[in-house]
Scaffold this active site. Structure first.
Site, short mmCIF file in Angstrom:
data_model
loop_
_atom_site.label_atom_id
_atom_site.label_comp_id
_atom_site.label_asym_id
_atom_site.label_seq_id
_atom_site.Cartn_x
_atom_site.Cartn_y
_atom_site.Cartn_z
N HIS A 130 6.28 0.89 4.79
CA HIS A 130 6.13 0.62 3.35
C HIS A 130 5.66 1.88 2.63
O HIS A 130 6.20 2.26 1.59
CB HIS A 130 5.12 -0.51 3.14
CG HIS A 130 4.78 -0.78 1.71
ND1 HIS A 130 5.40 -1.77 0.97
CD2 HIS A 130 3.91 -0.18 0.86
CE1 HIS A 130 4.91 -1.77 -0.26
NE2 HIS A 130 4.00 -0.80 -0.35
N GLU A 131 4.66 2.55 3.20
CA GLU A 131 4.16 3.79 2.59
C GLU A 131 5.22 4.89 2.65
O GLU A 131 5.34 5.69 1.72
CB GLU A 131 2.87 4.23 3.28
CG GLU A 131 1.72 3.26 3.15
CD GLU A 131 1.40 2.91 1.71
OE1 GLU A 131 1.45 3.83 0.85
OE2 GLU A 131 1.11 1.74 1.42
N GLU A 179 6.83 -1.52 -5.58
CA GLU A 179 6.40 -2.15 -4.33
C GLU A 179 7.53 -2.92 -3.67
O GLU A 179 7.60 -3.00 -2.44
CB GLU A 179 5.21 -3.07 -4.60
CG GLU A 179 3.94 -2.37 -5.00
CD GLU A 179 3.43 -1.43 -3.92
OE1 GLU A 179 3.37 -1.84 -2.74
OE2 GLU A 179 3.09 -0.28 -4.25
#
Length: 291
Positions: A130-131, A179
């Site tokens: 995700h990062e 996100e």
């Protein structure tokens, strides 16, 4: 590198970027000089601040320091076709992870110990991916500004004019949309939607003690129930009021988005196309590579 997963050779951010992220980013790019302002005014200060904090009060992960975490990172980077950033582990009771990068500078990622203690190795890799999604999508410039504005709003609730408040609202909207793209990057790296939804479930109501007892199927049903609230005008209005000052979409909404994308033609076509390209590169004389 885990060869049981599809290696996404040549993966580009626009291959998986969420449509809401595309729209919100396009809106921000219409604001003249915003990109250059962040780089010139905030970039160097934030970079030095974070570097000093990380190097002084965190653990730098590599092949000799916590190698099992380093292997999870390099495996995810191999799948997403990108170079690994620096990875730091920081003692913190609040489960969280974040990343920072300005173009042309050394990117880094920070994971809190409380988050690691709550997740399985697969789920830790999902958080890392995700990062990595922020880095792949080059979110760094706007991400820095959004974080600074959120911090400013917390320290000085009446800090801005109407124009500043409007910009803050735009940044928060962009941050929530970004996100969704990063959750997609996490899915591409793990290639198991239940892993990503389990992370979100644990972030919503988990702990090292409770996490093993949580029921993922019940959480997925909870995400579908959340959708049903929009069936009324009042319900939709309340949902918007609930989220407009948040930096992240609510966990059940993120789980629903992953559930949808994992069963979409776009997702499966992306994996199939990259698998063919990977096999052609791995065996250029023809035929399929056996895993």
């Amino acid at each position: 590198m885990n060869l049981s997963k599809t290696q996404l050779i040549g993966l580009k951010a626009d291959d998986f970027r969420h449509p809401l992220d595309q729209q919100a980013t396009a809106t921000l790019k219409q604001l003249p000089g915003l990109d250059m302002m962040v780089r010139s005014l905030l970039g160097s200060v934030a970079e030095q601040f974070f570097y000093l904090n990380n190097i002084a009060a965190s653990i730098l992960v590599n092949d000799k320091q916590l190698p099992h975490l380093y292997n999870l990172l390099t495996d995810a980077c191999g799948i997403l076709d990108m170079e690994p950033p620096q990875l730091y582990i920081q003692q913190n009771p609040v489960p969280n992870a974040y990343t920072f990068a300005m173009q042309g500078k050394q990117p880094f990622m920070v994971l809190h110990t409380s988050l690691i203690e709550m997740l399985t190795p697969q789920e830790i890799q999902g958080v890392m991916a995700h990062e990595l999604g922020h880095l792949k999508c080059e979110h760094g410039v706007y991400l820095t500004l959004a974080n600074m504005m959120v911090l400013g709003a917390r320290l000085l609730p009446n800090w801005g004019t109407a124009i500043a408040q409007s910009l803050q609202n735009q940044m928060l909207e962009w941050l929530r949309c970004a996100e969704f793209s990063c959750d997609r990057a996490a899915l591409l790296a793990t290639q198991d939607p239940k892993v990503i939804m389990s992370i979100l479930m644990k972030l919503a109501g988990g702990s090292p003690t409770l996490a093993p007892q949580l029921n993922l199927e019940a959480f997925i049903q909870q995400a579908r129930d959340y959708d049903a609230i929009s069936d009324t005008i009042l319900g939709e209005m309340l949902k918007q009021l609930q989220t407009e000052q948040l930096t992240h979409p609510v966990p059940v909404l993120r789980a629903r988005e992953i559930d949808r994308w994992a069963t979409s033609q776009d997702y499966n076509h992306l994996l199939e196309t990259r698998q063919i390209e990977y096999n052609q590169k791995a065996n250029p004389k023809g035929g399929w590579r056996n895993w």
